[in-house]
Design a protein around this motif. Structure first.
Motif, PDB file in Angstrom:
ATOM      1  N   ARG A 184       5.678  -1.202 -15.839  1.00 14.02           N
ATOM      2  CA  ARG A 184       4.478  -1.488 -15.046  1.00 14.02           C
ATOM      3  C   ARG A 184       4.541  -0.672 -13.769  1.00 14.02           C
ATOM      4  N   LYS A 185       3.403  -0.377 -13.240  1.00 17.75           N
ATOM      5  CA  LYS A 185       3.329   0.447 -12.035  1.00 17.75           C
ATOM      6  C   LYS A 185       2.043   0.120 -11.285  1.00 17.75           C
ATOM      7  N   CYS A 186       2.034   0.398 -10.005  1.00 14.12           N
ATOM      8  CA  CYS A 186       0.809   0.259  -9.200  1.00 14.12           C
ATOM      9  C   CYS A 186      -0.247   1.232  -9.705  1.00 14.12           C
ATOM     10  N   ASN A 187      -1.387   0.701 -10.128  1.00 15.63           N
ATOM     11  CA  ASN A 187      -2.526   1.537 -10.529  1.00 15.63           C
ATOM     12  C   ASN A 187      -3.572   1.579  -9.420  1.00 15.63           C
ATOM     13  N   LEU A 188      -3.140   1.264  -8.203  1.00 16.54           N
ATOM     14  CA  LEU A 188      -4.009   1.238  -7.019  1.00 16.54           C
ATOM     15  C   LEU A 188      -5.193   0.274  -7.237  1.00 16.54           C
ATOM     16  N   CYS A 189      -4.929  -0.818  -7.938  1.00 24.81           N
ATOM     17  CA  CYS A 189      -5.978  -1.815  -8.226  1.00 24.81           C
ATOM     18  C   CYS A 189      -7.259  -1.101  -8.664  1.00 24.81           C
ATOM     19  N   VAL A 190      -7.105  -0.241  -9.664  1.00 24.26           N
ATOM     20  CA  VAL A 190      -8.159   0.707 -10.008  1.00 24.26           C
ATOM     21  C   VAL A 190      -9.463   0.012 -10.421  1.00 24.26           C
ATOM     22  N   ASP A 191      -9.353  -1.148 -11.053  1.00 24.79           N
ATOM     23  CA  ASP A 191     -10.578  -1.861 -11.439  1.00 24.79           C
ATOM     24  C   ASP A 191     -11.319  -2.356 -10.201  1.00 24.79           C
ATOM     25  N   GLU A 192     -10.550  -2.774  -9.197  1.00 29.92           N
ATOM     26  CA  GLU A 192     -11.172  -3.210  -7.935  1.00 29.92           C
ATOM     27  C   GLU A 192     -11.856  -2.022  -7.260  1.00 29.92           C
ATOM     28  N   ILE A 193     -11.179  -0.899  -7.238  1.00 25.98           N
ATOM     29  CA  ILE A 193     -11.757   0.293  -6.614  1.00 25.98           C
ATOM     30  C   ILE A 193     -13.036   0.707  -7.332  1.00 25.98           C
ATOM     31  N   ASP A 194     -13.004   0.662  -8.662  1.00 23.69           N
ATOM     32  CA  ASP A 194     -14.193   1.051  -9.427  1.00 23.69           C
ATOM     33  C   ASP A 194     -15.347   0.071  -9.213  1.00 23.69           C
ATOM     34  N   SER A 195     -15.019  -1.146  -8.766  1.00 25.25           N
ATOM     35  CA  SER A 195     -16.065  -2.136  -8.468  1.00 25.25           C
ATOM     36  C   SER A 195     -16.474  -2.093  -7.001  1.00 25.25           C
ATOM     37  N   GLY A 196     -15.906  -1.142  -6.261  1.00 27.49           N
ATOM     38  CA  GLY A 196     -16.282  -1.011  -4.847  1.00 27.49           C
ATOM     39  C   GLY A 196     -15.483  -1.895  -3.918  1.00 27.49           C
ATOM     40  N   ALA A 200       8.818   3.757  -8.389  1.00 25.87           N
ATOM     41  CA  ALA A 200       7.542   3.049  -8.561  1.00 25.87           C
ATOM     42  C   ALA A 200       7.408   2.378  -9.933  1.00 25.87           C
ATOM     43  N   PRO A 201       7.702   3.056 -11.042  1.00 26.91           N
ATOM     44  CA  PRO A 201       7.589   2.370 -12.336  1.00 26.91           C
ATOM     45  C   PRO A 201       8.729   1.362 -12.499  1.00 26.91           C
ATOM     46  N   CYS A 223       3.266   2.827  -5.735  1.00 24.89           N
ATOM     47  CA  CYS A 223       3.161   4.189  -6.278  1.00 24.89           C
ATOM     48  C   CYS A 223       2.424   5.052  -5.260  1.00 24.89           C
ATOM     49  N   ASN A 224       2.812   6.291  -5.168  1.00 22.57           N
ATOM     50  CA  ASN A 224       2.193   7.199  -4.188  1.00 22.57           C
ATOM     51  C   ASN A 224       1.110   8.082  -4.783  1.00 22.57           C
ATOM     52  N   HIS A 225       0.803   7.907  -6.048  1.00 23.85           N
ATOM     53  CA  HIS A 225      -0.294   8.658  -6.685  1.00 23.85           C
ATOM     54  C   HIS A 225      -0.198  10.145  -6.337  1.00 23.85           C
ATOM     55  N   CYS A 226       1.012  10.660  -6.622  1.00 21.67           N
ATOM     56  CA  CYS A 226       1.419  11.995  -6.166  1.00 21.67           C
ATOM     57  C   CYS A 226       0.489  13.097  -6.668  1.00 21.67           C
ATOM     58  N   GLU A 227       0.418  14.160  -5.880  1.00 20.91           N
ATOM     59  CA  GLU A 227      -0.368  15.321  -6.291  1.00 20.91           C
ATOM     60  C   GLU A 227       0.326  16.051  -7.448  1.00 20.91           C
ATOM     61  N   ASP A 228       1.663  15.962  -7.489  1.00 24.82           N
ATOM     62  CA  ASP A 228       2.419  16.607  -8.564  1.00 24.82           C
ATOM     63  C   ASP A 228       3.318  15.543  -9.218  1.00 24.82           C
ATOM     64  N   PRO A 229       2.745  14.602  -9.961  1.00 27.70           N
ATOM     65  CA  PRO A 229       3.493  13.418 -10.421  1.00 27.70           C
ATOM     66  C   PRO A 229       4.452  13.701 -11.583  1.00 27.70           C
ATOM     67  N   LEU A 230       5.721  13.459 -11.348  1.00 22.49           N
ATOM     68  CA  LEU A 230       6.721  13.691 -12.400  1.00 22.49           C
ATOM     69  C   LEU A 230       6.573  12.691 -13.542  1.00 22.49           C
TER      70      LEU A 230
END
Ligand code: SF4
Ligand code: SF4
Length: 187
Positions: free
Chosen positions: A119-131, A108-109, A61-68
């Motif tokens: 399902r989609k890439c959430n940019l491993c958001v839990d990992e990011i939030d854990s640093g 992406a989805p 996923c590209n985590h777009c600035e204007d996500p459709l």
């Protein structure tokens, strides 16, 4: 949708050796079933003998600035985090209508028929939030994938999102940048 900060993927396609380690690591981390690739490495070919070329694009996923996807999901399963611009899909809210799979220009989805939801890439958001870093970033043996501030990665020499094989970036304004060979750039 006001976003205070935007992060995204920077991929040096000139380093990519098409080993697909990022794809497999992502699949394993997300426990994706057979046939579902949340990150995909695709190879594009062109030219005529003896001047032929090929290049690899690793993309999720590209985590777009204007996500459709965010605009069109009737179940509000998508949110764009204001603090870092990550587009998160919540499978618990997903009703499996697949609208997002039709409107996302990047595929992406991914619909999972066994679960009846996307399902989609959430940019491993839990990992990011854990640093920590996303799994694709850690696993790539060529260190071809990074994440960074869009404002910074967009100014790196040669960084582009205009790539011949990809849809027009005007559609969603993807928050990723690639370093590509000259043959891949769509100037
Ligand atoms: S792990 Fe790195 S080198 Fe291998 S396919 Fe993915 S981006 Fe390319
Ligand atoms: S790449 Fe597709 S799924 Fe990801 S944010 Fe953009 S429109 Fe949404």
């Amino acid at each position: 949708m006001e976003v205070r900060r935007q992060i995204g993927f920077y991929v040096d396609s000139t380093k990519c050796i098409n080993c697909k380690t990022c794809e497999v690591a992502c699949k394993d981390f997300n426990d994706a079933p057979v046939g579902r690739r949340i990150r995909k490495v695709r190879t594009f070919e062109g030219g005529e003998f003896p001047k032929v070329f090929a290049y690899n694009i690793s993309m999720s996923c590209n985590h777009c600035e204007d996500p459709l996807c965010v605009k069109h999901c009737p179940a509000a399963a998508y949110t764009k985090r204001p603090g870092d611009g990550i587009v998160v899909h919540d499978p618990a809210r997903c009703i499996g209508c697949r609208y997002c799979t039709w409107v996302c220009p990047y595929g992406a989805p991914q619909f999972d028929a066994s679960e009846g939801r996307v399902r989609k890439c959430n940019l491993c958001v839990d990992e990011i939030d854990s640093g920590n870093s996303p799994v694709c970033v850690i696993s790539c043996p060529m260190r071809a994938i990074e994440i960074g501030e869009l404002a910074e990665i967009a100014t790196r020499p040669g960084a582009t999102i205009r790539i011949r094989a990809l849809p027009s970036p005007e559609l969603t304004r993807p928050s990723c940048r690639y370093k590509v060979r000259a043959e891949a750039a769509d100037d």
